[in-house]
Design an enzyme around this catalytic site. Structure first.
Site, PDB file in Angstrom:
ATOM      1  N   CYS A  56       0.809  -1.240   0.000  1.00 62.48           N
ATOM      2  CA  CYS A  56       0.000   0.000   0.000  1.00 62.48           C
ATOM      3  C   CYS A  56       0.831   1.273   0.000  1.00 62.48           C
ATOM      4  CB  CYS A  56      -0.924   0.022   1.208  1.00 62.48           C
ATOM      5  SG  CYS A  56      -2.212  -1.195   1.073  1.00 62.48           S
TER       6      CYS A  56
HETATM    7  N1  COA Z   1     -21.353  -8.576   5.641  1.00 59.49           N
HETATM    8  C1  COA Z   1     -22.050  -8.526   6.785  1.00 59.49           C
HETATM    9  N2  COA Z   1     -21.486  -8.687   7.992  1.00 59.49           N
HETATM   10  C2  COA Z   1     -20.164  -8.904   8.030  1.00 59.49           C
HETATM   11  C3  COA Z   1     -19.373  -8.976   6.864  1.00 59.49           C
HETATM   12  C4  COA Z   1     -20.011  -8.803   5.629  1.00 59.49           C
HETATM   13  N3  COA Z   1     -19.347  -8.840   4.483  1.00 59.49           N
HETATM   14  N4  COA Z   1     -18.085  -9.210   7.203  1.00 59.49           N
HETATM   15  C5  COA Z   1     -18.051  -9.270   8.534  1.00 59.49           C
HETATM   16  N5  COA Z   1     -19.304  -9.110   9.043  1.00 59.49           N
HETATM   17  C6  COA Z   1     -19.734  -9.128  10.449  1.00 59.49           C
HETATM   18  C7  COA Z   1     -18.824  -9.991  11.305  1.00 59.49           C
HETATM   19  O1  COA Z   1     -19.276 -11.325  11.283  1.00 59.49           O
HETATM   20  C8  COA Z   1     -19.013  -9.351  12.658  1.00 59.49           C
HETATM   21  O2  COA Z   1     -20.207  -9.800  13.238  1.00 59.49           O
HETATM   22  P1  COA Z   1     -20.325 -10.082  14.835  1.00 59.49           P
HETATM   23  O3  COA Z   1     -20.054  -8.755  15.475  1.00 59.49           O
HETATM   24  O4  COA Z   1     -21.721 -10.555  14.963  1.00 59.49           O
HETATM   25  O5  COA Z   1     -19.267 -11.088  15.125  1.00 59.49           O
HETATM   26  C9  COA Z   1     -19.174  -7.869  12.345  1.00 59.49           C
HETATM   27  O6  COA Z   1     -19.603  -7.807  10.987  1.00 59.49           O
HETATM   28  C10 COA Z   1     -17.921  -7.065  12.505  1.00 59.49           C
HETATM   29  O7  COA Z   1     -16.847  -7.723  11.809  1.00 59.49           O
HETATM   30  P2  COA Z   1     -15.384  -7.153  11.766  1.00 59.49           P
HETATM   31  O8  COA Z   1     -14.547  -8.015  10.875  1.00 59.49           O
HETATM   32  O9  COA Z   1     -14.912  -6.924  13.158  1.00 59.49           O
HETATM   33  O10 COA Z   1     -15.664  -5.772  11.003  1.00 59.49           O
HETATM   34  P3  COA Z   1     -14.924  -4.399  11.127  1.00 59.49           P
HETATM   35  O11 COA Z   1     -15.849  -3.406  11.677  1.00 59.49           O
HETATM   36  O12 COA Z   1     -13.569  -4.517  11.737  1.00 59.49           O
HETATM   37  O13 COA Z   1     -14.700  -4.010   9.581  1.00 59.49           O
HETATM   38  C11 COA Z   1     -12.902  -4.010   7.962  1.00 59.49           C
HETATM   39  C12 COA Z   1     -13.922  -4.839   8.755  1.00 59.49           C
HETATM   40  C13 COA Z   1     -12.012  -4.962   7.170  1.00 59.49           C
HETATM   41  C14 COA Z   1     -13.673  -3.105   6.999  1.00 59.49           C
HETATM   42  C15 COA Z   1     -12.080  -3.128   8.932  1.00 59.49           C
HETATM   43  O14 COA Z   1     -11.584  -3.901   9.984  1.00 59.49           O
HETATM   44  C16 COA Z   1     -10.892  -2.444   8.262  1.00 59.49           C
HETATM   45  O15 COA Z   1     -11.025  -1.733   7.266  1.00 59.49           O
HETATM   46  N6  COA Z   1      -9.683  -2.562   8.836  1.00 59.49           N
HETATM   47  C17 COA Z   1      -8.500  -1.908   8.305  1.00 59.49           C
HETATM   48  C18 COA Z   1      -8.139  -2.629   7.066  1.00 59.49           C
HETATM   49  C19 COA Z   1      -7.028  -2.007   6.281  1.00 59.49           C
HETATM   50  O16 COA Z   1      -6.799  -0.820   6.253  1.00 59.49           O
HETATM   51  N7  COA Z   1      -6.342  -2.846   5.592  1.00 59.49           N
HETATM   52  C20 COA Z   1      -5.338  -2.450   4.720  1.00 59.49           C
HETATM   53  C21 COA Z   1      -5.556  -3.232   3.517  1.00 59.49           C
HETATM   54  S1  COA Z   1      -4.316  -2.913   2.377  1.00 59.49           S
END
Ligand code: COA
Length: 375
Positions: free
Chosen positions: A156
């Site tokens: 990134c």
């Molecule tokens: N649709 C619906 N629900 C979903 C889902 C989807 N596609 N994916 C996950 N969930 C649910 C999970 O099961 C969880 O449910 P629970 O609370 O009942 O267990 C809930 O949503 C939260 O999941 P989580 O993975 O903790 O989500 P989050 O709020 O952390 O968001 C990201 C996920 C990936 C968007 C976020 O963590 C993020 O952007 N992190 C930084 C990533 C980054 O910058 N990466 C660099 C990449 S180069």
């Protein structure tokens, strides 16, 4: 000391876009088919039922509404769920070369430069479609640029690290003007069957001309005031694809050879690192965060940028100070902050200051302080 400037940028945007709703429809069809096919194992507890995705979750958790892709049909076909980008003959231009040339032409035109004015090409991005010959050498050949060219990758932060590398080369007198390109075909390393991450990435290519002030023919440019890079090892964003895979037959899974992340950990760990790098870098240059007209932040997650904005500037994220392109492009790895810079700088007046900042896998952070100058 002679100043080094950014004189032009370019963006190639793929012709196809996919909305969250379209992506989720395809994902949920895959989930329903899987659960139907494995209903006996699921009933006996031998296998877990897959859960559906939701467009509403995606937008709330990430800020993403749609993404551009090099191929729509393959991604949206529940039986395929992968872009289909057919093999090209060795004599044909590679896909990354083709999109690099498109973005580079716009950057050259905006910089008022011809290909023969460029002394070097850096292709810097998260994934290369082949290890060698370098894509950069192919781009050099396709555009008719002399001098030298090479590829580099720090995921990134590839673009910001590419900017510092170009600045160093120019500063040492090894080049007068450099073309730095970021062909990010992120859909090809994304696991479209993984609920946690299937929505994250999009495809794009960005390009930038970086050159010596005396060599520059444009009037309004951005001086590169300073560059600061930082890295800290983490496997929370991981991709195990590599040339040793074939030496380990039967070991590992296809999933490990695609993008894998611990999203929550990344969120928590990267925010303080990125904020500290930006703040310390500004202090080194006697610049207060409030002096910045704009912060072109890495485009991975809107909530993450919201927190960085609050910690750094003490304000909510706004289109004026911290613009967002994540909603239409999704996360485009190293290209995100460069698209933002490209689209949101026309209102800069002489002496206005800004910061281009990237953060992500590695972990890696790259911070570039720029000032609008009139030559
Ligand atoms: N649709 C619906 N629900 C979903 C889902 C989807 N596609 N994916 C996950 N969930 C649910 C999970 O099961 C969880 O449910 P629970 O609370 O009942 O267990 C809930 O949503 C939260 O999941 P989580 O993975 O903790 O989500 P989050 O709020 O952390 O968001 C990201 C996920 C990936 C968007 C976020 O963590 C993020 O952007 N992190 C930084 C990533 C980054 O910058 N990466 C660099 C990449 S180069």
């Amino acid at each position: 000391m002679a100043r080094i400037v950014i004189s032009g940028t370019g963006v190639f945007t793929p012709p196809f876009s996919i909305s969250n709703e379209e992506l989720v429809l395809s994902f949920n069809t895959f989930v329903q088919n899987f659960n139907k096919e494995h209903h006996e194992e699921i009933a006996s507890g031998a296998c877990q039922a897959l859960a559906e995705s939701s467009a509403e979750f995606i937008e709330r958790a990430s800020g993403i509404k749609s993404r551009f892709v090099m191929d729509r049909e393959g991604v949206l076909d529940p039986e395929v769920m992968c872009p289909q980008l057919p093999k090209r003959d060795v004599e044909e231009r590679s896909i990354q070369c083709e999109i690099s040339v498109a973005a580079a032409k716009e950057a050259l035109q905006r910089a008022g430069k011809n290909a023969e004015d460029i002394d070097a090409v850096i292709v810097s991005c998260s994934n290369m479609e082949r290890p060698y010959p370098a894509i950069a050498v192919e781009v050099q050949e396709a555009l008719g640029i002399s001098g030298f060219a090479f590829d580099m990758n720090i995921a990134c932060s590839s673009a910001t690290f590419g900017i510092q590398t170009a600045v160093d080369s120019i500063f040492r007198g090894n080049a007068r003007a450099i073309l730095m390109v970021n062909p990010e075909i992120c859909s090809a390393h994304l696991n479209f069957r993984d609920r946690d991450s299937h929505f994250i990435f999009g495809d794009v290519c960005t390009a930038m001309i970086i050159e010596q002030e005396e060599y520059c023919s444009k009037k309004d440019v951005f001086e590169i005031v300073g560059t600061k890079l930082a890295t800290k090892y983490s496997t929370n964003i991981y991709n195990g694809f590599g040339f040793l895979n074939r030496t380990r037959p039967g070991q590992g899974t296809e999933k490990e050879r695609l993008f894998v992340q611990e999203g929550r950990k990344v969120f928590k760990e990267v925010i303080p690192i990125a904020t500290e790098v930006i703040r310390n870098h500004l202090t080194e240059h006697n610049i207060a965060p409030a002096d910045l007209k704009r912060v072109w932040l890495h485009q991975a997650n809107l909530n993450m940028n919201q927190l960085i904005c609050k910690k750094l500037l003490g304000t909510e994220i706004t289109e004026d100070v911290t613009p967002t392109i994540l909603d239409t492009y999704a996360n485009t790895a190293s290209a995100g902050s460069i698209i933002c810079f490209h689209q949101h700088h026309e209102d800069f007046r002489e002496h206005d200051l800004g910061v281009i900042c990237s953060f992500g896998a590695g972990y890696s952070v790259g911070n570039i302080i720029v000032r609008r100058i009139c030559l």
